[in-house]
Write a protein that holds these residues in place. Structure first.
Motif, short mmCIF file in Angstrom:
data_model
loop_
_atom_site.label_atom_id
_atom_site.label_comp_id
_atom_site.label_asym_id
_atom_site.label_seq_id
_atom_site.Cartn_x
_atom_site.Cartn_y
_atom_site.Cartn_z
N ALA A 3 -46.73 21.65 83.78
CA ALA A 3 -47.29 22.54 84.81
C ALA A 3 -47.19 23.99 84.37
N VAL A 4 -48.14 24.77 84.82
CA VAL A 4 -48.06 26.23 84.65
C VAL A 4 -47.17 26.74 85.79
N THR A 5 -46.17 27.51 85.46
CA THR A 5 -45.21 27.93 86.51
C THR A 5 -45.17 29.46 86.65
N ILE A 6 -44.53 29.86 87.76
CA ILE A 6 -44.34 31.30 88.03
C ILE A 6 -43.18 31.79 87.18
N GLN A 7 -43.49 32.74 86.31
CA GLN A 7 -42.46 33.23 85.38
C GLN A 7 -41.86 34.55 85.86
N ASP A 8 -42.69 35.37 86.53
CA ASP A 8 -42.18 36.64 87.03
C ASP A 8 -43.01 37.07 88.24
N VAL A 9 -42.38 37.82 89.12
CA VAL A 9 -43.06 38.36 90.31
C VAL A 9 -42.82 39.86 90.32
N GLN A 10 -43.90 40.65 90.17
CA GLN A 10 -43.76 42.10 90.10
C GLN A 10 -44.43 42.73 91.32
N VAL A 11 -43.96 43.93 91.68
CA VAL A 11 -44.55 44.64 92.82
C VAL A 11 -45.07 46.00 92.34
N ILE A 12 -46.31 46.28 92.69
CA ILE A 12 -46.91 47.58 92.36
C ILE A 12 -47.15 48.32 93.67
N ILE A 23 -48.98 45.81 96.13
CA ILE A 23 -49.64 44.70 95.45
C ILE A 23 -48.59 43.84 94.77
N VAL A 24 -48.74 42.53 94.87
CA VAL A 24 -47.88 41.61 94.12
C VAL A 24 -48.64 41.12 92.90
N LYS A 25 -47.93 41.08 91.76
CA LYS A 25 -48.52 40.54 90.53
C LYS A 25 -47.65 39.37 90.08
N ILE A 26 -48.22 38.19 90.00
CA ILE A 26 -47.48 37.00 89.55
C ILE A 26 -47.84 36.72 88.09
N ILE A 27 -46.81 36.71 87.25
CA ILE A 27 -46.97 36.39 85.82
C ILE A 27 -46.65 34.91 85.65
N THR A 28 -47.50 34.18 84.92
CA THR A 28 -47.27 32.74 84.79
C THR A 28 -46.73 32.40 83.40
N SER A 29 -46.41 31.12 83.24
CA SER A 29 -45.87 30.64 81.96
C SER A 29 -46.98 30.53 80.91
N GLU A 30 -48.26 30.61 81.36
CA GLU A 30 -49.37 30.58 80.40
C GLU A 30 -49.66 32.01 79.94
N PRO A 31 -49.52 32.28 78.65
CA PRO A 31 -49.68 33.65 78.15
C PRO A 31 -51.00 34.27 78.62
N GLY A 32 -50.90 35.47 79.23
CA GLY A 32 -52.08 36.20 79.65
C GLY A 32 -52.60 35.83 81.02
N LEU A 33 -52.05 34.74 81.62
CA LEU A 33 -52.54 34.33 82.94
C LEU A 33 -51.66 34.93 84.04
N TYR A 34 -52.27 35.76 84.88
CA TYR A 34 -51.55 36.36 86.02
C TYR A 34 -52.51 36.48 87.20
N GLY A 35 -51.92 36.74 88.37
CA GLY A 35 -52.74 36.94 89.56
C GLY A 35 -52.22 38.10 90.37
#
Ligand code: GCO
Ligand code: MG
Length: 400
Positions: A3-12, A23-35
């Motif tokens: 599974a691709v997982t949540i690796q970090d949760v950042q706040v802007i 704004i919340v930025k979620i960094i995932t375990s897949e390189p380059g994939l964030y939301g």
């Protein structure tokens, strides 16, 4: 496949225009994939940042990004007490970011994940105003020249600009207004605008919970003849039982919801067909996941969407609104506050409005990003809100 997982949760946090945005930025375990997702509660942004960093982030790290619904359901009750503006905004940031990620993984805009388009563009309304009826007419005409067909008309600030207040001796400082004078002047303004502009433009007005319930019943009746597209926030959330009285006495369409946090606020108004438009602030509800549920619920009762879209909704939040708008079979109208140019630079992919319609760029996910270097150039400035320190003429506290 793991599974691709949540690796970090950042706040802007950033304030490129008037409002403090989160704004919340979620960094995932897949390189380059964030939301990215909107968590904007502009009056209490520090509290939302803390809720995200100290409580939500530890809960989210390691979770499967695909499990949006489960994550939302669990996040909403993980604090046991729930449905409050701070925690719901925090959850919204993560929720919208997970929808953004899911769209990116699918190679589809979020509206496709919701069920596809019911319309190519979302009709928007703009905010016309002025300090006298003639000025409001001129402002309406400017919006008409820009191609707007739906236009909100306000005279002065919410609750109007009082001509005299007859305060008692020693009355304290505050944002004073005269509810009865406001109601009289607002009806006269709406009549004047309708007479000058004619019937071929949809007019809206926001009472902003500024008058007593019985006066709201009267005002809804007084403006019925001017055929508003909707009358907004005729009542405060604490007085929503009075919508039954308004409904029994007139056909002025009612819009309500920007202040709502709890499903028990909107549910009876929808199932009782006591309002015509739901106006919730999507991040205040907890994000796209609950908004989708409520839009479908409202559709069962002929109630349409009109998601809150002020300057204190971030462009990411406006993008989330837009995906709901393009999909929902019961779309009503979308509020649009118009941002200054620098906001578009901070948020590349901010929805575009042309001739009264808002359009998606069809990029996967929400279709918007945050230029973090630029966002950092506009740090949020702390201030004690004055406009919400509203007072009746005698100086007693009033709801803003
Ligand atoms: C609207 C709202 C806003 C609110 C603001 C509060 O209809 O857009 O009433 O103007 O006052 O979002 O922070
Ligand atoms: Mg409003």
């Amino acid at each position: 496949m793991s599974a691709v997982t949540i690796q970090d949760v950042q706040v802007i946090t950033t304030q490129p225009a008037g409002s403090r945005l989160v704004i919340v930025k979620i960094i995932t375990s897949e390189p380059g994939l964030y939301g990215v997702g909107c968590a904007t509660f502009t009056q209490r942004f520090h509290a939302v940042v803390t809720a995200i960093e100290k409580h939500l982030k530890p809960f989210l790290i390691g979770r499967d990004v695909s499990r949006i619904e489960e994550t939302w359901q669990m996040a909403m009750v993980n604090s046991y007490w729930r449905n409050g503006p701070v925690l719901s905004n925090a959850i919204s940031g993560a929720d919208q970011a997970l929808w953004d990620i899911k769209g990116k993984r699918a190679g589809m805009p979020v509206y496709e994940l919701l069920g596809g388009k019911c319309r190519e563009g979302a009709a928007v309304y703009g905010h016309a105003g002025g300090s006298a009826p003639e000025q409001v007419v001129e402002s309406v005409r400017r919006f008409m020249e820009m191609g707007y067909h739906y236009i909100r008309v306000q005279m002065g600030g919410y609750g109007g600009d009082p001509s005299s207040l007859r305060k008692p001796d020693g009355a304290p400082d505050g944002a004073y207004y005269d509810p009865r004078e406001y109601a009289r002047n607002a009806v006269r303004m709406i009549e004047h605008v309708r007479n000058e502009i004619g019937d071929d433009v949809e007019l809206l007005h926001d009472i902003h919970e500024r008058i007593q319930p019985i006066d709201a019943v009267q005002m809804a009746k007084d403006v019925e003849q001017f055929k508003l597209f909707f009358l907004e926030d005729a009542l405060a959330p604490e007085d929503i039982k009075w919508f039954e009285n308004i409904r029994q006495q007139c056909a002025t369409p009612q819009a309500m919801g920007e202040l709502f946090n709890n499903p028990r606020e909107w549910q009876p108004l929808i199932s009782g067909r006591l309002i015509d438009f739901i106006r919730m602030h999507v991040s205040q509800m907890g994000g796209l996941t609950p908004a989708r549920h409520v839009a479908a619920f409202a559709n069962m009762y002929g109630v349409r969407t009109a998601w809150h879209g002020p300057g204190d909704t971030s462009p990411v939040g406006h993008a989330a609104n837009l995906h709901l708008d393009l999909w929902a079979p019961n779309f009503g109208i979308q509020e649009w506050c118009r941002f200054p140019e620098r906001v578009y630079e901070v948020f590349p992919g901010t929805p575009e409005v042309r001739e009264g319609y808002m359009y998606a760029n069809d990029n996967p996910g929400l279709g918007i990003d945050v230029n973090e270097e630029l966002a950092a150039q506009y740090p949020c400035k702390d201030q004690v809100e004055h406009w919400t320190q509203t007072r009746w003429p005698d100086g007693s506290p009033a709801r803003p």
